[in-house]
Design a protein around this motif. Sequence first.
Motif, PDB file in Angstrom:
ATOM      1  N   UNK A 332     -14.558  -4.268   2.812  1.00 43.42           N
ATOM      2  CA  UNK A 332     -14.246  -4.578   4.062  1.00 43.42           C
ATOM      3  C   UNK A 332     -14.010  -3.244   4.522  1.00 43.42           C
ATOM      4  N   UNK A 333     -14.331  -2.184   3.893  1.00 45.58           N
ATOM      5  CA  UNK A 333     -13.831  -1.211   4.197  1.00 45.58           C
ATOM      6  C   UNK A 333     -12.007  -0.775   4.790  1.00 45.58           C
ATOM      7  N   UNK A 334     -11.268  -1.418   3.430  1.00 45.58           N
ATOM      8  CA  UNK A 334     -10.190  -1.694   3.701  1.00 45.58           C
ATOM      9  C   UNK A 334      -9.679  -0.428   2.282  1.00 45.58           C
ATOM     10  N   UNK A 335      -8.686   0.197   3.542  1.00 48.25           N
ATOM     11  CA  UNK A 335      -8.003   1.390   2.118  1.00 48.25           C
ATOM     12  C   UNK A 335      -6.508   0.678   2.076  1.00 48.25           C
ATOM     13  N   UNK A 336      -6.150  -0.651   0.622  1.00 46.50           N
ATOM     14  CA  UNK A 336      -5.169  -0.353   0.456  1.00 46.50           C
ATOM     15  C   UNK A 336      -4.502   0.096  -0.349  1.00 46.50           C
ATOM     16  N   UNK A 337      -2.652   0.627  -0.100  1.00 46.51           N
ATOM     17  CA  UNK A 337      -1.807   0.827  -0.919  1.00 46.51           C
ATOM     18  C   UNK A 337      -1.457   0.480  -1.985  1.00 46.51           C
ATOM     19  N   UNK A 338      -1.902   1.756  -2.943  1.00 46.43           N
ATOM     20  CA  UNK A 338      -1.586   1.256  -4.281  1.00 46.43           C
ATOM     21  C   UNK A 338      -0.680   1.263  -4.994  1.00 46.43           C
ATOM     22  N   UNK A 339      -1.019  -0.256  -6.009  1.00 49.77           N
ATOM     23  CA  UNK A 339       0.301  -1.539  -6.459  1.00 49.77           C
ATOM     24  C   UNK A 339      -0.375  -1.046  -7.606  1.00 49.77           C
ATOM     25  N   UNK A 340       0.779  -1.635  -8.699  1.00 48.77           N
ATOM     26  CA  UNK A 340       0.465  -1.600 -10.513  1.00 48.77           C
ATOM     27  C   UNK A 340       0.920  -2.864 -10.525  1.00 48.77           C
ATOM     28  N   UNK A 341       0.361  -3.666 -11.876  1.00 48.77           N
ATOM     29  CA  UNK A 341       0.429  -4.824 -11.960  1.00 48.77           C
ATOM     30  C   UNK A 341       2.711  -5.274 -12.297  1.00 48.77           C
ATOM     31  N   UNK A 342       3.008  -4.092 -11.967  1.00 49.01           N
ATOM     32  CA  UNK A 342       4.436  -4.223 -12.134  1.00 49.01           C
ATOM     33  C   UNK A 342       4.996  -4.775 -10.833  1.00 49.01           C
ATOM     34  N   UNK A 343       4.458  -4.799  -9.799  1.00 48.66           N
ATOM     35  CA  UNK A 343       4.675  -4.280  -8.622  1.00 48.66           C
ATOM     36  C   UNK A 343       4.549  -6.107  -7.795  1.00 48.66           C
ATOM     37  N   UNK A 344       3.562  -7.005  -8.784  1.00 50.28           N
ATOM     38  CA  UNK A 344       3.529  -8.158  -8.619  1.00 50.28           C
ATOM     39  C   UNK A 344       4.884  -9.409  -8.870  1.00 50.28           C
ATOM     40  N   UNK A 345       5.097  -8.159  -9.968  1.00 50.84           N
ATOM     41  CA  UNK A 345       6.638  -8.813 -10.753  1.00 50.84           C
ATOM     42  C   UNK A 345       7.527  -8.778  -9.873  1.00 50.84           C
ATOM     43  N   UNK A 346       7.865  -7.421  -8.923  1.00 48.33           N
ATOM     44  CA  UNK A 346       8.610  -7.124  -8.028  1.00 48.33           C
ATOM     45  C   UNK A 346       8.230  -7.729  -6.630  1.00 48.33           C
ATOM     46  N   UNK A 347       6.656  -8.396  -6.971  1.00 48.95           N
ATOM     47  CA  UNK A 347       6.305  -9.320  -4.901  1.00 48.95           C
ATOM     48  C   UNK A 347       7.394 -10.926  -5.043  1.00 48.95           C
ATOM     49  N   UNK A 348       6.839 -11.165  -6.252  1.00 45.74           N
ATOM     50  CA  UNK A 348       7.540 -12.661  -7.032  1.00 45.74           C
ATOM     51  C   UNK A 348       9.103 -12.942  -6.639  1.00 45.74           C
ATOM     52  N   UNK A 349       9.656 -11.678  -7.270  1.00 45.50           N
ATOM     53  CA  UNK A 349      11.025 -11.637  -7.240  1.00 45.50           C
ATOM     54  C   UNK A 349      11.392 -11.746  -5.832  1.00 45.50           C
ATOM     55  N   UNK A 350      10.661 -10.726  -5.138  1.00 46.09           N
ATOM     56  CA  UNK A 350      11.063 -10.628  -3.310  1.00 46.09           C
ATOM     57  C   UNK A 350      10.814 -11.956  -2.972  1.00 46.09           C
ATOM     58  N   UNK A 351       9.883 -12.310  -2.926  1.00 47.80           N
ATOM     59  CA  UNK A 351       9.695 -14.077  -2.422  1.00 47.80           C
ATOM     60  C   UNK A 351      10.647 -14.969  -2.498  1.00 47.80           C
ATOM     61  N   UNK A 352      11.034 -14.827  -4.535  1.00 52.27           N
ATOM     62  CA  UNK A 352      12.171 -15.519  -4.786  1.00 52.27           C
ATOM     63  C   UNK A 352      13.379 -15.542  -3.761  1.00 52.27           C
ATOM     64  N   UNK A 353      13.398 -14.790  -3.508  1.00 48.30           N
ATOM     65  CA  UNK A 353      14.983 -14.544  -3.050  1.00 48.30           C
ATOM     66  C   UNK A 353      15.145 -15.469  -1.770  1.00 48.30           C
ATOM     67  N   UNK A 354      14.033 -16.513  -1.577  1.00 49.07           N
ATOM     68  CA  UNK A 354      14.482 -17.082  -0.307  1.00 49.07           C
ATOM     69  C   UNK A 354      14.052 -18.154  -1.021  1.00 49.07           C
ATOM     70  N   UNK A 355      14.029 -18.786  -2.046  1.00 43.11           N
ATOM     71  CA  UNK A 355      13.443 -19.529  -2.367  1.00 43.11           C
ATOM     72  C   UNK A 355      14.495 -20.672  -3.579  1.00 43.11           C
TER      73      UNK A 355
END
Length: 409
Positions: A332-355
């Motif tokens: 895709x010629x796309x440079x994604x900003x680095x993330x770790x598996x722990x960031x997936x946990x943070x991503x879920x929690x951030x979204x969950x705040x609305x749910x």
Amino acid sequence: MALSEAWLKANHKKEREKTEERADRDALSVRVSPKGKIVFQLRYNYAGKAKRLDLGSYPLMSLKDARAEGQRLRAQLEQGHDPKNIRHKEKANIVNAKNFNDLFYMWYENSCKPKKASHHQILRSFEIHALPIIGEFLADEISLQQWVLLLEDITKHSQSIASRILLNSDHVYRWAIKRELASVNHLKDISAKHDLNIIKNSTERALTNQEIYLSWHALDKTRMAVKNKIFMKLCLMYGCRVGELKLAKKKDFDFEKGVWTIPAENHKTGKLTKKPLLRPIIPEFESLIRQAMMISYNSDYIFTALNSTEPMKESGHLSMPNNIFQWLKRHKNYEMLHWSLHDLRRTMRTNMSELAPPHVCEIMLGHALPKMWQTYDRYDYLKEQAEAYKAWYERLQVILNNHSLDVAT
């Protein structure tokens, strides 16, 4: 008449008919054997009894050193200590002195291994970077300068490893001092920030909707092992800690009741609460869990190390996101900003705040609730968790099907 170096030198190894004694000052004297061996001795009274203590022999101990030692022991006598017991204890400490290797492995087996989930990583860091250099030194004799030089050298290659060794070496000494296996801890005077210029990165990374979309679809197209793809997806869907999923056994999943039980020893707060975590298995997650079980059919664990029936290695997950980054860059010629598996946990929690309500979100993450709440609220919130996970799954589907989030190739 006080002793002098001249008298001692003149009488050293000078034979005589019988043992003689000659006084110095401050209760110090010497005993001279028929063969001329001179031994310094301290005379004193303790608990109503006259006592005598040999301090050392001339010339291995000088008159100046003998007087200083006599003064030191007399000061201890003033405080109610028997000089003979003090010298005996000091000699025992020398004989039983541990080198740093000894102390580290004693601490590792008795304190680190039972308490820290990352003990394998700690052991490897020490065996590679610290023990080969300072392991054979007596623990009490490793100077502050030696520690600083060692840690500065490690910092040049890896700040995180240097920080880990500093922190855990301090724990080694604190543990040893409480058990009278060491007497001094120079590491308490070393600051990672101020002495080693180690700045701890504070990461607040949560993936955007576009990053979720790109990462998920890239994951499906990488050459990663299927079990690793499932592992990453479940990390995002459950928002669980990586270690909880790594140590998960098939018996922990009750599909009839729809409950995943994380034993107390497998999650962070379990060491304090002594209680398992209970997470619902909603139908939308069940298919991935069953698929992972089929892949590791010959093991008790759901996720295993490569060509093994043992659980995934401590660092087995660290490189997983790199496969996604590389695929996106190549295709895709796309440079994604680095993330770790722990960031997936943070991503879920951030979204969950609305749910879901905050307390349900925290229970889903396995966080301890406020003390009073923990004491009186024994409800498991499985129904509420299941509703929140279903809402999160539905949001994921909306994101993953929103093809406008894709990037042009």
